[in-house]
Design a protein around this motif. Sequence first.
Motif, short mmCIF file in Angstrom:
data_model
loop_
_atom_site.label_atom_id
_atom_site.label_comp_id
_atom_site.label_asym_id
_atom_site.label_seq_id
_atom_site.Cartn_x
_atom_site.Cartn_y
_atom_site.Cartn_z
N LEU A 166 -59.70 -66.12 16.23
CA LEU A 166 -58.45 -65.81 16.82
C LEU A 166 -58.24 -64.62 17.53
O LEU A 166 -59.09 -63.55 17.33
N SER A 167 -57.22 -64.40 18.46
CA SER A 167 -57.15 -63.12 19.09
C SER A 167 -56.38 -62.13 18.47
O SER A 167 -55.64 -62.72 17.27
N ASN A 168 -56.66 -60.90 18.52
CA ASN A 168 -56.06 -59.93 17.64
C ASN A 168 -54.43 -59.88 18.00
O ASN A 168 -53.85 -60.01 16.92
N GLY A 169 -53.66 -60.58 18.99
CA GLY A 169 -52.46 -60.72 19.06
C GLY A 169 -51.84 -61.78 18.22
O GLY A 169 -50.77 -61.70 17.93
N THR A 170 -52.77 -62.92 18.38
CA THR A 170 -52.34 -63.95 17.22
C THR A 170 -52.14 -63.68 16.00
O THR A 170 -51.26 -63.97 15.28
#
Length: 200
Positions: A166-170
């Motif tokens: 996943l992305s850090n933001g997610t």
Amino acid sequence: MIKILIAEDQSMLRGALGTLLDFEEDLQVIGQVENGRQALEQVYSLHPDVCLLDIEMPYKNGLEVAETLNRENHPCKMIILTTFARPGYLERALNANVSGYLLKDGSSDELAEAIRNVMKGKKEYAPELIFGAMRNENPLTHREQEILRLASEGKTTKEIAASLFLSNGTVRNYMSEIISKMQAKNRIEAISSAEEKGWI
């Protein structure tokens, strides 16, 4: 003859359970172990009909043993014995397809009868544990539990993102949603509360 394996880390309780169940003419205790790792080894080597699993055990807890055997479609019936009426434990036990979920403070006669019923294909759940769980529904999704479990292991947002692709933001979005659902002030409080309820 119903063959039973007992997995319980308290030696006095384990011995007492073994002795009492052996008094029953149709029950035979074929093994007694003190941790989850030994429980799996003995299930594979002794082929018991029923495995009595304590939840709080070293190496692998009773729920982890049940989850492993369920994934493998193992024929051994599993009965969880617990002193903990934590809602998350019941949820995990049901997902692991256990045949019984009972309190340790029941009588040996009741336990023997539960074992016989389980062998007939019935499910045996202590009403107190069911009602306790119904009052405390788990608000977290499977993914949120996964993220919180990794956070409880001390992993950073970046490490969690990498391990779940996943992305850090997610991951940050998930974490703020988790904190909100748990009505916690921060990640630490959310982890502590989820662990106490048995949700992670």
